[in-house]
Design an enzyme around this catalytic site. Structure first.
Site, short mmCIF file in Angstrom:
data_model
loop_
_atom_site.label_atom_id
_atom_site.label_comp_id
_atom_site.label_asym_id
_atom_site.label_seq_id
_atom_site.Cartn_x
_atom_site.Cartn_y
_atom_site.Cartn_z
N LEU A 66 8.72 -14.90 -2.70
CA LEU A 66 9.18 -13.54 -2.44
C LEU A 66 8.59 -13.01 -1.15
CD1 LEU A 66 10.50 -10.81 -3.41
CD2 LEU A 66 8.31 -10.33 -4.56
N CYS A 78 4.55 -4.03 2.67
CA CYS A 78 3.93 -4.24 1.36
C CYS A 78 2.95 -3.14 0.96
CB CYS A 78 3.23 -5.59 1.32
SG CYS A 78 1.86 -5.75 2.50
N GLY A 79 2.62 -2.22 1.89
CA GLY A 79 1.72 -1.12 1.55
C GLY A 79 0.37 -1.62 1.07
N LEU A 134 2.15 -2.93 8.85
CA LEU A 134 1.61 -2.60 10.17
C LEU A 134 0.38 -1.71 10.07
CD1 LEU A 134 4.85 -1.90 12.28
CD2 LEU A 134 3.38 -3.94 12.32
N GLU A 174 -5.45 -0.19 7.61
CA GLU A 174 -6.14 0.38 6.45
C GLU A 174 -5.52 -0.11 5.15
OE1 GLU A 174 -8.75 2.65 6.04
OE2 GLU A 174 -9.25 2.34 8.15
N CYS A 230 9.13 18.01 -0.02
CA CYS A 230 10.02 16.88 -0.29
C CYS A 230 10.47 16.86 -1.75
CB CYS A 230 9.33 15.57 0.08
SG CYS A 230 9.38 15.21 1.85
#
Length: 393
Positions: free
Chosen positions: A162, A167-168, A189, A192, A357
């Site tokens: 996968l 991907c956070g 990217l 952290e 939001c």
């Protein structure tokens, strides 16, 4: 003293109180539930044309304070703006999206503080729309259910490879490896995010299954090595001008017969222009620099043009409204801790952003779609079951 207010504000019937810098107060309607505390006299004249961007900017800069629950503040300020500002027809502005610009934008948003995000996200730090099977789930449960929903839609099988694009903090990658037995290659990217995501992979003993890297999607291998591809909260950052390249890259990464899942926020307007009265401009300036939302029609067109076949589309708009309500409430419950972690201006931005939001998704200003596509075999066949029954089994 009412004459001191601009005429445009005198006849409004809103549950809103204005408190001026000299202590004078004016109720703009019965039983005020929100108070705008004006600290800069220049703001009074600006309130005759109170775009959401202007109100948000004044709060960010400390020119006014807002009293009342943050959800009620958003609702009443929107009513104020709606009463005095005509919806504009803002045309879409195409941003530049090269590798350096995108990396800087991602760093601005996601590298704020891992500890700050941990205050209000779920235990796995899934910074994307949850999935509520009944609507009453906790945010932790809703995010686990979202992971499972995505994995089931992708029909993941043990031993498959996968690709997780964006991907956070690695929650989905770890879930897919742990619960479905797949091997995962994830990219981000954010330095952290990557550091914490790798820590969690190692802590769960998943190092042999999950490989997370700092990598731009444009540098992904194009040899069809992946069985499935999942991209959550990613295409919002790609930019309209680069959607074709993004989709082509996903097409090149997945094998024939494989599946590609795009889960992301979509625009209300078909041309992708931001929502009116300044809300889009506020998000562009303070929250997601260079972020551009494609409409569902635009996104499915780009996916189709590269040779992928769209096989399933699901709107989770109200799920994201509920998710954001959870996040906003959790942040509001932890304001003192948050103030020790991030600058005051950053905290003001996030308070408005999360509550705003939630309001925007609930009212249909923006949407969230899961778009499932397949890369057909040369003869046009694919590997999906005949019905969706297996997703809910």
């Amino acid at each position: 003293m009412l004459a001191q207010l601009p005429p445009a504000l005198q006849n409004l019937q809103l549950p809103l109180r204005l408190r001026l810098w000299d202590g004078h107060e004016f109720n703009l309607g019965p039983e005020p539930s929100v108070t705008i505390v004006v600290k800069d006299p220049a703001v009074v004249s600006q309130l005759t044309h109170p775009t959401l961007n202007l109100l948000g900017e004044a709060f960010i800069e400390g020119k006014l304070e807002l009293e009342g629950s943050i959800a009620e503040v958003i609702r009443v300020c929107d009513e104020l703006s709606h009463a005095l500002v005509h919806d504009d027809e803002t045309r879409p502005v195409r941003s530049i999206h090269d590798k350096a610009t995108d990396a800087a934008a991602i760093s601005y948003h996601y590298d704020l503080s891992n500890a700050f995000y941990q205050l209000w996200l779920d235990q796995d730090m899934a910074y994307s729309c949850g999935y509520f099977e009944t609507g009453s789930e906790s945010i932790d449960q809703a995010q686990q259910d979202k992971f499972r929903h995505l994995c089931r839609k992708l029909r993941l099988q043990a031993g498959e490879y996968l690709l997780d694009v964006g991907c956070g903090w690695g929650g989905l990658a770890r879930f897919a490896a742990r619960e479905f037995g797949v091997k995962v290659f994830g990219i981000t990217l954010s330095k952290e995010q990557l550091a914490l995501a790798r820590e969690r992979v190692n802590a769960e003993g998943l190092g042999d299954q999950v490989d997370l890297q700092l990598l731009d999607y444009r540098d992904l291998p194009q040899d069809g090595r992946f069985d499935k591809v999942v991209s959550v909260g990613m295409f919002e950052h790609v930019g309209h001008a680069n959607l074709a390249e993004y989709c082509k890259t996903l097409y090149g990464a997945v094998r024939e017969g494989g599946l590609v899942m795009n889960h992301g926020i979509t625009a209300k307007h078909t041309d992708g222009r931001p929502v009116g009265r300044g809300a889009g401009e506020f998000i562009e300036r303070y929250v997601f620099p260079n972020g551009e939302l494609p409409h569902l029609a635009m996104m499915t067109a780009e996916i189709s043009e590269v040779g992928l076949e769209v096989v399933d589309v699901e709107s989770l708009r109200l799920h994201y409204a509920r998710t954001l309500d959870h996040w906003s409430e959790r942040l509001e419950d932890n304001l003192e801790a948050a103030a020790r972690m991030v600058p005051e201006q950053a905290l003001r931005i996030w308070r408005l952003y999360l509550a705003g939001c939630a309001y925007a998704f609930a009212r249909g200003w923006i949407n969230l779609h899961q778009i499932l596509a397949t890369k057909p075999h040369a003869d046009g066949s694919h590997e999906l079951p005949w019905t969706r029954e297996d997703i809910y089994r």
